[in-house]
Design a protein around this motif. Structure first.
Motif, mmCIF file in Angstrom:
data_model
loop_
_atom_site.group_PDB
_atom_site.id
_atom_site.type_symbol
_atom_site.label_atom_id
_atom_site.label_comp_id
_atom_site.label_asym_id
_atom_site.label_seq_id
_atom_site.Cartn_x
_atom_site.Cartn_y
_atom_site.Cartn_z
ATOM 1 N N LEU A 7 0.934 -1.077 -0.050
ATOM 2 C CA LEU A 7 -0.148 0.000 -0.007
ATOM 3 C C LEU A 7 0.921 1.514 -0.018
ATOM 4 O O LEU A 7 0.561 2.281 -0.738
ATOM 5 C CB LEU A 7 -1.023 0.037 1.043
ATOM 6 C CG LEU A 7 -2.196 -1.058 1.057
ATOM 7 C CD1 LEU A 7 -2.863 -0.833 2.418
ATOM 8 C CD2 LEU A 7 -2.737 -0.843 0.068
ATOM 9 N N ILE A 10 2.101 1.660 -3.602
ATOM 10 C CA ILE A 10 1.016 2.198 -4.413
ATOM 11 C C ILE A 10 0.786 3.868 -4.218
ATOM 12 O O ILE A 10 0.755 4.540 -5.122
ATOM 13 C CB ILE A 10 -0.316 1.565 -4.174
ATOM 14 C CG1 ILE A 10 -0.268 0.149 -4.641
ATOM 15 C CG2 ILE A 10 -1.564 2.208 -4.932
ATOM 16 C CD1 ILE A 10 -1.499 -0.694 -4.332
ATOM 17 N N ASP A 11 1.073 4.276 -2.911
ATOM 18 C CA ASP A 11 0.850 5.721 -2.472
ATOM 19 C C ASP A 11 1.924 6.479 -3.281
ATOM 20 O O ASP A 11 1.661 7.635 -3.837
ATOM 21 C CB ASP A 11 0.678 5.990 -0.915
ATOM 22 C CG ASP A 11 -0.594 5.497 -0.356
ATOM 23 O OD1 ASP A 11 -1.474 5.255 -1.046
ATOM 24 O OD2 ASP A 11 -0.732 5.310 0.957
ATOM 25 N N ARG A 26 -4.720 9.911 -6.519
ATOM 26 C CA ARG A 26 -4.488 9.679 -5.124
ATOM 27 C C ARG A 26 -5.768 9.471 -4.114
ATOM 28 O O ARG A 26 -5.589 9.036 -3.238
ATOM 29 C CB ARG A 26 -3.758 11.047 -4.822
ATOM 30 C CG ARG A 26 -2.219 11.056 -5.078
ATOM 31 C CD ARG A 26 -1.603 12.290 -4.719
ATOM 32 N NE ARG A 26 -2.232 13.627 -5.030
ATOM 33 C CZ ARG A 26 -2.039 14.629 -4.907
ATOM 34 N NH1 ARG A 26 -0.776 14.974 -4.144
ATOM 35 N NH2 ARG A 26 -2.756 15.987 -5.572
ATOM 36 N N THR A 29 -10.419 4.773 -5.192
ATOM 37 C CA THR A 29 -10.292 3.653 -3.942
ATOM 38 C C THR A 29 -9.184 2.656 -4.441
ATOM 39 O O THR A 29 -8.925 2.297 -5.334
ATOM 40 C CB THR A 29 -11.766 3.013 -4.058
ATOM 41 O OG1 THR A 29 -11.792 2.380 -5.503
ATOM 42 C CG2 THR A 29 -12.904 4.027 -3.741
ATOM 43 N N ARG A 30 -8.544 2.266 -3.258
ATOM 44 C CA ARG A 30 -7.074 1.554 -3.398
ATOM 45 C C ARG A 30 -7.598 0.022 -3.892
ATOM 46 O O ARG A 30 -6.753 -0.332 -4.573
ATOM 47 C CB ARG A 30 -6.824 1.413 -1.926
ATOM 48 C CG ARG A 30 -6.073 2.766 -1.785
ATOM 49 C CD ARG A 30 -4.684 3.086 -2.499
ATOM 50 N NE ARG A 30 -4.239 4.495 -2.192
ATOM 51 C CZ ARG A 30 -4.552 5.706 -2.538
ATOM 52 N NH1 ARG A 30 -5.556 5.703 -3.316
ATOM 53 N NH2 ARG A 30 -3.733 6.722 -2.156
ATOM 54 N N ASP A 31 -8.527 -0.538 -3.363
ATOM 55 C CA ASP A 31 -8.712 -1.667 -3.843
ATOM 56 C C ASP A 31 -8.911 -1.883 -5.672
ATOM 57 O O ASP A 31 -8.296 -2.909 -6.194
ATOM 58 C CB ASP A 31 -10.167 -2.369 -3.420
ATOM 59 C CG ASP A 31 -10.147 -2.721 -1.917
ATOM 60 O OD1 ASP A 31 -9.055 -2.683 -1.411
ATOM 61 O OD2 ASP A 31 -11.249 -2.820 -1.030
ATOM 62 N N LYS A 34 -5.333 -0.988 -6.939
ATOM 63 C CA LYS A 34 -4.293 -2.129 -6.682
ATOM 64 C C LYS A 34 -4.585 -3.218 -7.636
ATOM 65 O O LYS A 34 -3.562 -4.013 -8.282
ATOM 66 C CB LYS A 34 -4.632 -2.773 -5.196
ATOM 67 C CG LYS A 34 -3.816 -3.918 -4.718
ATOM 68 C CD LYS A 34 -3.969 -4.219 -3.324
ATOM 69 C CE LYS A 34 -3.103 -5.369 -3.129
ATOM 70 N NZ LYS A 34 -3.485 -5.906 -1.560
ATOM 71 N N ASN A 221 -12.819 7.713 -3.531
ATOM 72 C CA ASN A 221 -13.071 7.767 -1.985
ATOM 73 C C ASN A 221 -13.803 8.919 -1.662
ATOM 74 O O ASN A 221 -14.278 9.495 -2.529
ATOM 75 C CB ASN A 221 -11.611 7.678 -1.288
ATOM 76 C CG ASN A 221 -11.070 9.030 -1.401
ATOM 77 O OD1 ASN A 221 -11.487 9.949 -1.912
ATOM 78 N ND2 ASN A 221 -9.602 9.190 -1.097
#
Length: 273
Positions: A7, A10-11, A26, A29-31, A34, A221
């Protein structure tokens, strides 16, 4: 189990993309990000996200490919026919009282839904007084949208959706067919302006009567959803309509009180203040 190191990588990757190229993922959503990043990692045989970051900073072609991966390009003609039926029933009657109509289709991707809406307005006798601004941040998908060329099989599969949406014409009249591809006819393109716009970083479009942004906010997000809804509220004329995707809502944003719900299923809202 969450891989915290991954994570962090990724950031850092997203920050590098923003610093180098100006594209801001930025607050996505991370899911979803990813999955897309790891898929590209596997395809390219790279050992880590950090290695990917180094490559994209030094290889514009690789970045452009990754940009396509990260962009939201899942769309089709008359996606969710119930929505387009609701547009006919809940929005079109009020638009018929106007002499000029401005529509913003935000996050238009490769254009299928833009042309779907254009057909609705054409069949309702509104097209000649409409101007549609179709925007996306990805120049490659904007170019495809402007060309309006799609696989013939896809168009054939969309005809049932066209019928279910309440359209009553001949679907094939809106495109020409050659070599296994269908091209949207020029009369349906003449009042559409394709332009670059990023919901994460750019400003409002003034005095719109309808804004369509369907199945885009689900990738944002809460902070970015709030920004986008605020942007739409500022862009809409009073009484204008906001159309979201079936899994999206204005609830839990700072701008909920600025709208009334027109259709809970089709996710159509009207600006009241």
């Amino acid at each position: 189990m969450v891989d915290e190191n991954q994570l962090i990588e990724i950031d850092l990757l997203l920050q590098a993309i923003y610093a180098k190229y100006g594209y801001d993922f930025r607050n996505y959503t991370r899911d979803s990000l990813k999955r897309r990043i790891l898929k590209r990692l596997s395809i390219c045989g790279l050992g880590s996200i950090s290695e990917m970051q180094h490559l994209l900073l030094n290889n514009v072609s690789f970045f452009e490919q990754l940009l396509l991966d990260l962009s939201i390009n899942v769309t089709e003609m008359y996606r969710d026919p119930i929505f387009f039926r609701a547009v006919r029933q809940k929005i079109v009657p009020s638009l018929k009282m106007r002499s000029h109509i401005k529509i913003w289709h935000a996050g238009c991707a490769t254009g299928e839904e833009v042309y779907s809406a254009a057909i609705v307005f054409w069949e309702e006798g509104l097209y000649d007084k409409i101007l549609i601004y179709a925007t996306d941040f990805n120049e490659n998908v904007l170019r495809k949208a402007k060309e309006g060329i799609y696989p013939l099989d896809m168009m054939k599969n969309s005809e049932q959706n066209y019928r279910e949406s309440g359209c009553a014409g001949e679907f094939a009249e809106y495109f020409t067919t050659k070599y296994g591809y269908s091209t949207i006819k020029s009369f349906l393109k003449k009042n559409i302006v394709f332009a670059d716009h990023n919901l994460a970083t750019d400003g409002a479009f003034g005095e719109m009567n309808v804004i369509l942004c369907r199945n885009v906010l689900i990738y944002f997000n809460q902070e970015l959803q709030n920004r986008a809804i605020g942007l739409f509220a500022e862009s809409l004329a009073e009484g204008g309509y906001l159309c979201l995707g079936s899994k999206e809502t204005i609830r839990f944003t700072d701008h909920q009180a600025r709208f009334r719900e027109v259709d809970a299923v089709a996710k159509i809202y009207q600006k009241v203040k």
